[in-house]
Design a protein around this motif. Structure first.
Motif, PDB file in Angstrom:
ATOM      1  N   LYS A 179       0.842  -1.196   0.000  1.00 49.46           N
ATOM      2  CA  LYS A 179       0.000   0.000   0.000  1.00 49.46           C
ATOM      3  C   LYS A 179       0.878   1.248   0.000  1.00 49.46           C
ATOM      4  O   LYS A 179       1.529   1.569   0.981  1.00 49.46           O
ATOM      5  CB  LYS A 179      -0.927   0.013   1.220  1.00 49.46           C
ATOM      6  N   VAL A 180       0.883   1.931  -1.114  1.00 50.15           N
ATOM      7  CA  VAL A 180       1.607   3.197  -1.253  1.00 50.15           C
ATOM      8  C   VAL A 180       0.575   4.309  -1.159  1.00 50.15           C
ATOM      9  O   VAL A 180      -0.317   4.418  -2.004  1.00 50.15           O
ATOM     10  CB  VAL A 180       2.353   3.266  -2.597  1.00 50.15           C
ATOM     11  N   GLY A 181       0.667   5.143  -0.126  1.00 51.67           N
ATOM     12  CA  GLY A 181      -0.377   6.133   0.109  1.00 51.67           C
ATOM     13  C   GLY A 181      -1.559   5.473   0.815  1.00 51.67           C
ATOM     14  O   GLY A 181      -1.395   4.511   1.552  1.00 51.67           O
ATOM     15  N   ASP A 182      -2.769   5.955   0.547  1.00 50.49           N
ATOM     16  CA  ASP A 182      -3.949   5.374   1.189  1.00 50.49           C
ATOM     17  C   ASP A 182      -4.692   4.447   0.233  1.00 50.49           C
ATOM     18  O   ASP A 182      -4.259   4.218  -0.900  1.00 50.49           O
ATOM     19  CB  ASP A 182      -4.873   6.477   1.717  1.00 50.49           C
ATOM     20  N   HIS A 183      -5.831   3.930   0.690  1.00 48.12           N
ATOM     21  CA  HIS A 183      -6.596   2.989  -0.117  1.00 48.12           C
ATOM     22  C   HIS A 183      -7.077   3.618  -1.427  1.00 48.12           C
ATOM     23  O   HIS A 183      -7.063   2.964  -2.480  1.00 48.12           O
ATOM     24  CB  HIS A 183      -7.798   2.471   0.693  1.00 48.12           C
ATOM     25  N   GLN A 184      -7.490   4.871  -1.379  1.00 50.29           N
ATOM     26  CA  GLN A 184      -7.976   5.519  -2.594  1.00 50.29           C
ATOM     27  C   GLN A 184      -6.864   5.645  -3.624  1.00 50.29           C
ATOM     28  O   GLN A 184      -7.080   5.405  -4.820  1.00 50.29           O
ATOM     29  CB  GLN A 184      -8.546   6.900  -2.271  1.00 50.29           C
ATOM     30  N   ILE A 185      -5.671   6.031  -3.181  1.00 51.26           N
ATOM     31  CA  ILE A 185      -4.534   6.160  -4.102  1.00 51.26           C
ATOM     32  C   ILE A 185      -4.235   4.818  -4.754  1.00 51.26           C
ATOM     33  O   ILE A 185      -4.009   4.742  -5.972  1.00 51.26           O
ATOM     34  CB  ILE A 185      -3.292   6.696  -3.358  1.00 51.26           C
ATOM     35  N   MET A 186      -4.258   3.747  -3.968  1.00 52.32           N
ATOM     36  CA  MET A 186      -3.967   2.423  -4.519  1.00 52.32           C
ATOM     37  C   MET A 186      -5.061   1.983  -5.490  1.00 52.32           C
ATOM     38  O   MET A 186      -4.761   1.432  -6.564  1.00 52.32           O
ATOM     39  CB  MET A 186      -3.834   1.411  -3.391  1.00 52.32           C
ATOM     40  N   ARG A 187      -6.318   2.229  -5.136  1.00 45.67           N
ATOM     41  CA  ARG A 187      -7.417   1.825  -6.015  1.00 45.67           C
ATOM     42  C   ARG A 187      -7.337   2.559  -7.351  1.00 45.67           C
ATOM     43  O   ARG A 187      -7.482   1.957  -8.419  1.00 45.67           O
ATOM     44  CB  ARG A 187      -8.753   2.093  -5.328  1.00 45.67           C
ATOM     45  N   GLU A 188      -7.086   3.858  -7.276  1.00 44.93           N
ATOM     46  CA  GLU A 188      -6.986   4.646  -8.513  1.00 44.93           C
ATOM     47  C   GLU A 188      -5.765   4.243  -9.326  1.00 44.93           C
ATOM     48  O   GLU A 188      -5.809   4.239 -10.569  1.00 44.93           O
ATOM     49  CB  GLU A 188      -6.950   6.141  -8.171  1.00 44.93           C
ATOM     50  N   GLN A 189      -4.674   3.911  -8.639  1.00 39.37           N
ATOM     51  CA  GLN A 189      -3.466   3.492  -9.356  1.00 39.37           C
ATOM     52  C   GLN A 189      -3.693   2.179 -10.096  1.00 39.37           C
ATOM     53  O   GLN A 189      -3.320   2.034 -11.265  1.00 39.37           O
ATOM     54  CB  GLN A 189      -2.300   3.342  -8.384  1.00 39.37           C
ATOM     55  N   LEU A 190      -4.296   1.229  -9.437  1.00 40.37           N
ATOM     56  CA  LEU A 190      -4.515  -0.068 -10.073  1.00 40.37           C
ATOM     57  C   LEU A 190      -5.535   0.037 -11.202  1.00 40.37           C
ATOM     58  O   LEU A 190      -5.390  -0.626 -12.243  1.00 40.37           O
ATOM     59  CB  LEU A 190      -4.958  -1.092  -9.029  1.00 40.37           C
ATOM     60  N   THR A 191      -6.546   0.873 -11.030  1.00 33.74           N
ATOM     61  CA  THR A 191      -7.508   1.101 -12.107  1.00 33.74           C
ATOM     62  C   THR A 191      -6.827   1.748 -13.308  1.00 33.74           C
ATOM     63  O   THR A 191      -7.073   1.391 -14.469  1.00 33.74           O
ATOM     64  CB  THR A 191      -8.654   2.005 -11.614  1.00 33.74           C
ATOM     65  N   HIS A 192      -5.948   2.706 -13.028  1.00 30.35           N
ATOM     66  CA  HIS A 192      -5.172   3.373 -14.084  1.00 30.35           C
ATOM     67  C   HIS A 192      -4.293   2.369 -14.816  1.00 30.35           C
ATOM     68  O   HIS A 192      -4.159   2.432 -16.048  1.00 30.35           O
ATOM     69  CB  HIS A 192      -4.316   4.468 -13.443  1.00 30.35           C
TER      70      HIS A 192
END
Length: 285
Positions: A179-192
Motif C-alpha cells: 500500500k503506497v499512500g492510502d486505499h484511494q490512491i492504490m485503487r486509482e493506481q490499479l484502475t489506471h
C-alpha cells in the motif's frame, strides 16, 4: 539547435564513432590517454557517452587518430556541439538519473521488470508522490513535487501520437499488495494500470507469488532498444547512489533471456487485467 536533438543520445553516438576511429587506428585507450596527457577513465567515459564531449576533445582525438577528412571532423564537431545542449529534463534542475531519462526519451521500446512498485511511466501523480516521499524521507515537499513533475513529463512518451513508446512491463504481485499512500490512491493506481494495459503499445503482466522463484529475484531492471541501428541496446539497473548501464552484447543477451523467462512465468495480459481489477477491489472502502 534542432528542436529534437537529444544530448544523451548524441553523446552515445559520438562516443561510438570515436571508439571506432581508435580501433581503426589500432590504439588502446591507455595509449590515447598517454598521448593526450589525460586519464584512461576520461577516454572510456567519452567513448561510452557518460561524459560530456567538447569540440576540443573531438579535435584532439581526431588529431591522434590522423583523421584528415574535413567532412568527418566537421560532422563529429557538430555532434559534440549538440551533445552539450540541454534536454527538456534540465529545466527541472539537477536530476540524478538524467542519463536514463535521455535514453528513455529516445528509446523505441522499453522492457521493464519491477518487483516492488508500479513502473514510473505507469504511475498516477498521487501514487508517484506517495512513493517518492516514502523512498526519500528527507526530501522536502518541493523536491518531491519536482520529481513527480519530471515523472509526469516522462509519461508523455506513452501518449505521444506520433511515436509512442512500445512498453512491456512485468510487475511482481508484491507491487499490488504494497500500500503506497492510502486505499484511494492504490485503487486509482490499479484502475489506471488496467486502463493503460488496453493501449495497443502497452503490455502489462503480473508475476504472481505462486510462480515461485524466478530470474528477477535479483531486482529491478529495464532494457531499452532504439530505432537507429547505431544506438546499442542498453540494460539499466537502478542503484541507491549510482546507476549501472550495460551495453555489452553478452549482458544484453543475458537480461533479454531473463525477461523472456519472466514473461513466460507471468500471467497473460488478459489474466493480468482481471487479477489487477480484483486487487483494486480490495482497496475499496
Amino acid at each position: 539547435m534542432v528542436a529534437n536533438v537529444n544530448p544523451t543520445v548524441r553523446r552515445r553516438r559520438l562516443g561510438s564513432e570515436l571508439r571506432k576511429l581508435r580501433e581503426q587506428k589500432g590504439m588502446t585507450a591507455e595509449e590515447v590517454a598517454a598521448r593526450l596527457l589525460v586519464s584512461q577513465s576520461k577516454i572510456s567515459r567519452l567513448e561510452n557517452g557518460r561524459r560530456s564531449i567538447s569540440q576540443r576533445d573531438v579535435r584532439d582525438l581526431c588529431g591522434v587518430y590522423g583523421v584528415e577528412d574535413v567532412r568527418i571532423v566537421d560532422s563529429l564537431m557538430q555532434m559534440a556541439k549538440e551533445s552539450r545542449q540541454q534536454g527538456w529534463w534540465h529545466a527541472f534542475g539537477d536530476i540524478p538519473y538524467s542519463v536514463y531519462i535521455g535514453l528513455e526519451t529516445e528509446a523505441a521500446s522499453l522492457r521493464v521488470f519491477e518487483p516492488q512498485v508500479v513502473p514510473g511511466l505507469l504511475q498516477t501523480p498521487e501514487y508517484a508522490a506517495a512513493m517518492i516521499a516514502g523512498n526519500l524521507p528527507e526530501a522536502t515537499p518541493e523536491q518531491v513535487d519536482k520529481r513527480v513533475n519530471v515523472r509526469m513529463r516522462r509519461q508523455e512518451r506513452i501518449t505521444d501520437p506520433d511515436g509512442p513508446l512500445r512498453m512491456w512491463a512485468v510487475i511482481d504481485e508484491a507491487a499490488l499488495c504494497r500500500k503506497v499512500g492510502d486505499h484511494q490512491i492504490m485503487r486509482e493506481q490499479l484502475t489506471h494500470l488496467v486502463e493503460l494495459s488496453h493501449l495497443p503499445h502497452v503490455t502489462v503482466q503480473v508475476l504472481p507469488f505462486e510462480a515461485g522463484a524466478h530470474p528477477g529475484l535479483s531486482g529491478q531492471f529495464a532494457v531499452l532498444e532504439f530505432t537507429d541501428a547505431t544506438d546499442a541496446t542498453v540494460v539499466y539497473l537502478e542503484g541507491v547512489n549510482s546507476d549501472l548501464y550495460l551495453e555489452k552484447d553478452t549482458d544484453v543477451q543475458a537480461y533479454s533471456v531473463m525477461y523472456e523467462h519472466l514473461r513466460a512465468q507471468a500471467l497473460s495480459a488478459e489474466q493480468t487485467r482481471q487479477f489487477i481489477t480484483e486487487a483494486a477491489e480490495r482497496y475499496t472502502g
